[in-house]
Design a protein around this motif. Structure first.
Motif, PDB file in Angstrom:
ATOM      1  N   ARG A 151     -18.071  58.483  57.965  1.00  0.00           N
ATOM      2  CA  ARG A 151     -17.790  58.671  56.547  1.00  0.00           C
ATOM      3  C   ARG A 151     -17.934  60.171  56.371  1.00  0.00           C
ATOM      4  O   ARG A 151     -16.857  61.025  55.866  1.00  0.00           O
ATOM      5  N   GLN A 189     -15.587  62.173  58.286  1.00  0.00           N
ATOM      6  CA  GLN A 189     -13.791  62.080  57.907  1.00  0.00           C
ATOM      7  C   GLN A 189     -13.749  63.038  56.404  1.00  0.00           C
ATOM      8  O   GLN A 189     -12.867  63.994  56.415  1.00  0.00           O
ATOM      9  N   ALA A 190     -15.037  63.135  55.820  1.00  0.00           N
ATOM     10  CA  ALA A 190     -15.257  63.967  54.562  1.00  0.00           C
ATOM     11  C   ALA A 190     -15.035  65.594  55.025  1.00  0.00           C
ATOM     12  O   ALA A 190     -14.493  66.404  54.287  1.00  0.00           O
ATOM     13  N   ARG A 250     -13.789  66.930  57.728  1.00  0.00           N
ATOM     14  CA  ARG A 250     -12.456  67.057  58.211  1.00  0.00           C
ATOM     15  C   ARG A 250     -11.524  67.524  57.004  1.00  0.00           C
ATOM     16  O   ARG A 250     -10.920  68.472  56.894  1.00  0.00           O
ATOM     17  N   HIS A 251     -11.592  66.711  56.153  1.00  0.00           N
ATOM     18  CA  HIS A 251     -10.822  66.844  54.907  1.00  0.00           C
ATOM     19  C   HIS A 251     -11.477  68.100  53.986  1.00  0.00           C
ATOM     20  O   HIS A 251     -10.477  68.936  53.453  1.00  0.00           O
ATOM     21  N   ALA A 252     -12.707  68.231  53.943  1.00  0.00           N
ATOM     22  CA  ALA A 252     -13.374  69.561  53.313  1.00  0.00           C
ATOM     23  C   ALA A 252     -12.604  70.954  54.206  1.00  0.00           C
ATOM     24  O   ALA A 252     -12.533  71.769  53.208  1.00  0.00           O
ATOM     25  N   GLU A 295      -9.773  71.182  55.498  1.00  0.00           N
ATOM     26  CA  GLU A 295      -8.281  71.362  55.146  1.00  0.00           C
ATOM     27  C   GLU A 295      -8.314  71.875  53.790  1.00  0.00           C
ATOM     28  O   GLU A 295      -7.612  72.700  53.470  1.00  0.00           O
ATOM     29  N   ARG A 296      -9.110  71.683  53.043  1.00  0.00           N
ATOM     30  CA  ARG A 296      -9.033  71.709  51.327  1.00  0.00           C
ATOM     31  C   ARG A 296      -9.925  73.288  51.168  1.00  0.00           C
ATOM     32  O   ARG A 296     -10.141  73.332  50.210  1.00  0.00           O
ATOM     33  N   ARG A 317     -13.296  73.889  51.437  1.00  0.00           N
ATOM     34  CA  ARG A 317     -14.691  73.647  50.503  1.00  0.00           C
ATOM     35  C   ARG A 317     -15.648  74.044  51.178  1.00  0.00           C
ATOM     36  O   ARG A 317     -16.535  73.744  50.667  1.00  0.00           O
ATOM     37  N   ASP A 367     -16.816  66.705  46.718  1.00  0.00           N
ATOM     38  CA  ASP A 367     -15.750  66.310  45.798  1.00  0.00           C
ATOM     39  C   ASP A 367     -16.412  66.163  44.449  1.00  0.00           C
ATOM     40  O   ASP A 367     -15.726  66.554  43.160  1.00  0.00           O
TER      41      ASP A 367
END
Ligand code: C2E
Ligand code: CA
Ligand code: CA
Ligand code: CA
Length: 277
Positions: free
Chosen positions: A25, A28-29, A31-33, A35-36, A38, A66
Motif C-alpha cells: 500500500r 503504491q502511495a 509512486r503516486h506521491a 507523480e504528484r 508530494r 494526502d
C-alpha cells in the motif's frame, strides 16, 4: 509461525501478511506521491561549535500524505530502496539540493555546505556518477559545497567497490561524510583506505554523552580517530546545551541538532540564516 488447516507449517503469520499488505500500500502511495510531487526537502543547519557560524545544512526528504500528515523517511525510504524507486527519488534529491546550494550562494551564503544523504542502492546503480555530475552541471552548484553522507554500515560492504566509488565521487570535487559513525564496526585499516573527509558521530552516542557511563567515552574515541586519520568530525542529534558543552570539551567543533534548529523548508531556512547574520 502457525499451523495451517491442513496441518502443514505455514511460513507467513498474520502479522507478516499485514506487514506485506502495508508495504504494498505504501509503495503504491509513494509512486503516486512522486507523480504528484508530494516529496520535498527540508534543511537542517550544521554549526561550528567554536564560532556559532553555520557551516552547512543537511537535506532531508519529506513526504506529505494526502491527509496532509508527514510520512517519516524511516518508514518510506526502506520501501523505496527495496523497490528501486530510491534511484529516481535520489536523483531528484541530488538535483534539488544542488539547486538549493546555488540559491543559498545567490542569497549571500556561498560558503554553506549542502549535505545529501545517499543510499547504497543509488551508489550501486551504474548511472549514479552520471546523475551526480549532471545534477552539478545543470544547477551550476559548487562541488566544494556539496557533501554526500553515506552510512558507515554501507561503506563497510563491498569494500573495493565502495572505495573506488568514493574516489570517483571525490574526483568531482565533492566531499564525503560517513554517517551514523560508530554503529558500523569499521576496521581501522579500511577506514584509512577510504577517501572520506568527515565522520558523523551517531545520535545514539550524543544522547549518552552526559550519562556518566562508559558509552560517554565513545565520542572522545571518535575524535581521536578523526585526529589520527586527519578527518573532520561532526556530531548529530545535539538536543541540549550540556551535550554541546561536552562536545566542545573533547574538541568536536561541528554539531547539528534540535538545540540549534529543526530541519526547515527552503524559505524558512533563508529567513533563519538572515536572522542570524
Ligand atoms: P540521518 O541521515 O541519520 O538523519 C538524521 C535524522 O535525525 C533526521 O531524521 C533528523 O531530522 C533527525 N534529527 C536531527 N536532529 C535531531 C535531534 O536533535 N534529535 C533527534 N531525536 N533527531 C534529530 P529524518 O529527517 O526523519 O531522517 C531519517 C533518516 O532517513 C535519515 O537519517 C536518513 O537515513 C534517511 N533520509 C532522509 N532523507 C534522505 C534522503 O534524501 N535520501 C536517503 N537515501 N535517505 C534519507
Ligand atoms: Ca545523514
Ligand atoms: Ca545520521
Ligand atoms: Ca540515521
Amino acid at each position: 509461525a502457525k499451523t495451517g488447516n491442513r496441518g502443514e507449517y505455514s511460513f507467513f503469520t498474520r502479522d507478516m501478511a499485514d506487514d506485506i499488505r502495508e508495504r504494498v500500500r505504501l509503495l503504491q502511495a509513494l509512486r503516486h506521491a512522486i507523480e504528484r510531487q508530494r516529496l520535498f526537502l527540508v534543511y537542517q543547519p550544521q554549526l561550528s561549535l567554536d564560532t556559532g557560524h553555520v557551516c552547512g545544512v543537511e537535506a532531508l526528504l519529506r513526504w506529505r500524505g494526502d491527509d496532509g500528515q508527514l510520512i517519516p523517511p524511516d518508514r518510506f525510504i526502506p520501501i523505496a530502496e527495496h523497490s528501486g524507486l530510491i534511484v529516481s527519488i535520489g536523483e531528484w534529491v541530488m538535483r534539488t539540493a544542488c539547486r538549493q546550494q546555488v540559491e543559498l550562494a545567490q542569497q549571500g551564503f556561498p560558503q554553506i555546505r549542502m549535505a545529501i544523504n545517499v543510499s547504497v542502492i543509488q551508489l550501486r546503480h551504474p548511472q549514479f556518477l552520471r546523475s551526480l555530475s549532471e545534477a552539478l552541471s545543470e544547477s551550476g552548484a559548487d562541488p566544494r559545497c556539496i557533501e554526500l553522507e553515506i552510512t558507515e554500515s554501507v561503506a563497510m560492504l563491498e569494500a573495493d567497490f565502495i572505495s573506488r566509488m568514493l574516489d570517483q565521487i571525490k574526483a568531482l570535487g565533492i566531499s564525503i561524510a560517513l554517517d551514523d559513525f560508530g554503529t558500523g564496526f569499521s576496521s581501522l585499516s579500511y577506514l584509512r583506505r577510504l577517501n572520506i573527509d568527515r565522520l558523523k558521530i551517531d545520535r545514539s552516542f550524543i544522547s549518552s554523552i552526559t550519562s556518566g557511563g562508559r558509552a560517554q567515552r565513545i565520542p572522545e574515541l571518535v575524535m581521536q580517530l578523526g585526529q589520527t586519520l586527519g578527518l573532520a568530525v561532526i556530531a548529530e542529534g545535539v538536543e541540549v546545551a550540556e551535550q554541546a558543552a561536552a562536545l566542545s570539551l573533547i574538541g568536536c567543533n561541528e554539531a547539528q541538532g534540535y538545540l540549534y534548529a529543526r530541519p526547515m523548508e527552503s524559505r524558512m531556512l533563508l529567513d533563519w540564516l538572515r536572522a542570524r547574520t
